[in-house]
Design a protein around this motif. Structure first.
Motif, PDB file in Angstrom:
ATOM      1  N   UNK A   1      30.394 -55.079  80.088  1.00  0.00           N
ATOM      2  CA  UNK A   1      31.411 -54.599  79.157  1.00  0.00           C
ATOM      3  C   UNK A   1      32.502 -55.651  79.077  1.00  0.00           C
ATOM      4  N   UNK A   2      32.784 -56.106  77.877  1.00  0.00           N
ATOM      5  CA  UNK A   2      33.760 -57.174  77.704  1.00  0.00           C
ATOM      6  C   UNK A   2      33.074 -58.527  77.725  1.00  0.00           C
ATOM      7  N   UNK A   3      33.852 -59.589  77.523  1.00  0.00           N
ATOM      8  CA  UNK A   3      33.253 -60.923  77.406  1.00  0.00           C
ATOM      9  C   UNK A   3      32.752 -61.463  78.737  1.00  0.00           C
ATOM     10  N   UNK A   4      31.662 -62.223  78.667  1.00  0.00           N
ATOM     11  CA  UNK A   4      31.220 -62.961  79.841  1.00  0.00           C
ATOM     12  C   UNK A   4      32.211 -64.082  80.132  1.00  0.00           C
ATOM     13  N   UNK A   5      32.426 -64.306  81.408  1.00  0.00           N
ATOM     14  CA  UNK A   5      33.188 -65.459  81.866  1.00  0.00           C
ATOM     15  C   UNK A   5      32.267 -66.261  82.788  1.00  0.00           C
ATOM     16  N   UNK A   6      32.711 -67.413  83.179  1.00  0.00           N
ATOM     17  CA  UNK A   6      31.917 -68.210  84.130  1.00  0.00           C
ATOM     18  C   UNK A   6      31.671 -67.408  85.399  1.00  0.00           C
ATOM     19  N   UNK A   7      32.703 -66.652  85.829  1.00  0.00           N
ATOM     20  CA  UNK A   7      32.592 -65.865  87.075  1.00  0.00           C
ATOM     21  C   UNK A   7      31.618 -64.702  86.929  1.00  0.00           C
ATOM     22  N   UNK A   8      31.728 -63.945  85.823  1.00  0.00           N
ATOM     23  CA  UNK A   8      30.823 -62.798  85.654  1.00  0.00           C
ATOM     24  C   UNK A   8      29.384 -63.258  85.445  1.00  0.00           C
ATOM     25  N   UNK A   9      29.229 -64.418  84.831  1.00  0.00           N
ATOM     26  CA  UNK A   9      27.897 -65.001  84.669  1.00  0.00           C
ATOM     27  C   UNK A   9      27.303 -65.316  86.032  1.00  0.00           C
ATOM     28  N   UNK A  10      28.093 -65.977  86.860  1.00  0.00           N
ATOM     29  CA  UNK A  10      27.621 -66.403  88.184  1.00  0.00           C
ATOM     30  C   UNK A  10      27.414 -65.223  89.131  1.00  0.00           C
ATOM     31  N   UNK A  11      28.379 -64.278  89.126  1.00  0.00           N
ATOM     32  CA  UNK A  11      28.382 -63.231  90.145  1.00  0.00           C
ATOM     33  C   UNK A  11      27.597 -61.982  89.754  1.00  0.00           C
TER      34      UNK A  11
ATOM     35  N   UNK B   1      32.623 -61.017  64.040  1.00  0.00           N
ATOM     36  CA  UNK B   1      33.472 -62.180  63.753  1.00  0.00           C
ATOM     37  C   UNK B   1      34.943 -61.873  63.971  1.00  0.00           C
ATOM     38  N   UNK B   2      35.341 -60.587  63.817  1.00  0.00           N
ATOM     39  CA  UNK B   2      36.753 -60.207  63.952  1.00  0.00           C
ATOM     40  C   UNK B   2      37.160 -59.962  65.408  1.00  0.00           C
ATOM     41  N   UNK B   3      36.206 -60.079  66.320  1.00  0.00           N
ATOM     42  CA  UNK B   3      36.427 -59.762  67.736  1.00  0.00           C
ATOM     43  C   UNK B   3      36.868 -61.027  68.484  1.00  0.00           C
ATOM     44  N   UNK B   4      38.127 -61.067  68.911  1.00  0.00           N
ATOM     45  CA  UNK B   4      38.661 -62.248  69.600  1.00  0.00           C
ATOM     46  C   UNK B   4      37.924 -62.522  70.919  1.00  0.00           C
ATOM     47  N   UNK B   5      37.660 -61.506  71.773  1.00  0.00           N
ATOM     48  CA  UNK B   5      36.907 -61.786  73.005  1.00  0.00           C
ATOM     49  C   UNK B   5      35.495 -62.304  72.740  1.00  0.00           C
ATOM     50  N   UNK B   6      34.900 -61.937  71.579  1.00  0.00           N
ATOM     51  CA  UNK B   6      33.572 -62.457  71.241  1.00  0.00           C
ATOM     52  C   UNK B   6      33.631 -63.969  71.068  1.00  0.00           C
ATOM     53  N   UNK B   7      34.697 -64.422  70.447  1.00  0.00           N
ATOM     54  CA  UNK B   7      34.908 -65.864  70.261  1.00  0.00           C
ATOM     55  C   UNK B   7      35.086 -66.547  71.631  1.00  0.00           C
ATOM     56  N   UNK B   8      35.801 -65.879  72.532  1.00  0.00           N
ATOM     57  CA  UNK B   8      36.046 -66.450  73.856  1.00  0.00           C
ATOM     58  C   UNK B   8      34.758 -66.596  74.661  1.00  0.00           C
ATOM     59  N   UNK B   9      33.845 -65.640  74.529  1.00  0.00           N
ATOM     60  CA  UNK B   9      32.626 -65.684  75.346  1.00  0.00           C
ATOM     61  C   UNK B   9      31.513 -66.513  74.703  1.00  0.00           C
ATOM     62  N   UNK B  10      31.714 -66.946  73.459  1.00  0.00           N
ATOM     63  CA  UNK B  10      30.628 -67.598  72.721  1.00  0.00           C
ATOM     64  C   UNK B  10      30.057 -68.836  73.420  1.00  0.00           C
ATOM     65  N   UNK B  11      30.886 -69.691  74.022  1.00  0.00           N
ATOM     66  CA  UNK B  11      30.299 -70.832  74.743  1.00  0.00           C
ATOM     67  C   UNK B  11      29.336 -70.413  75.855  1.00  0.00           C
ATOM     68  N   UNK B  12      29.627 -69.284  76.503  1.00  0.00           N
ATOM     69  CA  UNK B  12      28.731 -68.779  77.555  1.00  0.00           C
ATOM     70  C   UNK B  12      27.398 -68.348  76.943  1.00  0.00           C
ATOM     71  N   UNK B  13      27.454 -67.691  75.763  1.00  0.00           N
ATOM     72  CA  UNK B  13      26.215 -67.280  75.099  1.00  0.00           C
ATOM     73  C   UNK B  13      25.391 -68.495  74.682  1.00  0.00           C
TER      74      UNK B  13
END
Length: 202
Positions: free
Chosen positions: A178-188, A95-107
């Motif tokens: 390693x690090x948050x998923x983004x739309x690009x890393x998900x796709x590529x 919960x304290x991880x800011x990038x985790x919050x950023x990637x949550x919609x992808x999850x």
């Protein structure tokens, strides 16, 4: 009158002390050099190789996140049985991880993919904070295990969170993000790895 002679032996311990004093500086310079090389090479930090890729996933036997409910039932603990025989994504988050919050919609999007079992390792977190995080953002996980001291994360070779592992039905680790998923890393990266895992053996 004879000249006084001085014992030269104390110089050796002084030299040792000086070497020990400079050792942290030398290590820092070496690490900085590696970092600058990585930066200058243009390589993505998320492409740090994992020694676990191609090997069996570490065993999972983590207690549940207390109070996490889905469809009127407690969300189960994260054990080997939760991913056995399924193509699975194991996501390490807090919960304290800011990038985790950023990637949550992808999850949340990935949790709708019928090909995958998405499970979570809650890393060095407080139970109430983790519940609040999932209550606010939504729960993508079919099972969640807590790792309060980070022992399981060490077994999985976690560098820093979030990190996610694609695990084959037979338990082999196929891919690591390693690090948050983004739309690009998900796709590529991830989706091609899923498609490759689902392809019939030739």
């Amino acid at each position: 009158m004879s000249e006084e002679t001085h014992d030269a032996t104390p110089a050796a311990p002084n030299r040792k002390r000086a070497l020990i004093a400079y050792l942290p500086l030398a290590l820092f310079i070496a690490l900085a050099g590696v970092f600058l090389y990585q930066l200058g090479s243009g390589k993505d930090a998320s492409e740090i190789p994992s020694v676990l890729i191609g090997s069996q996933a570490p065993s999972l036997s983590l207690p549940p996140l207390e109070g996490l409910i889905a469809d009127g039932k407690p969300v189960p603990a994260l054990t080997d049985a939760a991913i056995a025989g399924k193509l699975s994504l194991v996501n390490v988050w807090a919960s304290w991880c800011v990038p985790c919050r950023q990637e949550h919609p992808v999850l949340l999007e990935l949790s709708q993919d019928p090909r995958l079992e998405l499970v979570g390792i809650n890393y060095k977190d407080k139970n109430d904070n983790a519940l609040r995080f999932l209550g606010e953002l939504g729960n993508p996980f079919s099972a969640v295990g807590i790792d309060p001291v980070g022992k399981s994360a060490i077994d999985w070779g976690v560098y820093g969170i979030p990190e996610t592992y694609l695990v084959a039905p037979d338990g082999e680790i196929l891919f690591k993000q390693i690090g948050p998923f983004t739309t690009e890393s998900l796709r590529d990266k991830l989706l091609p790895a899923i498609e490759k895992a689902m392809a019939p053996a030739s």
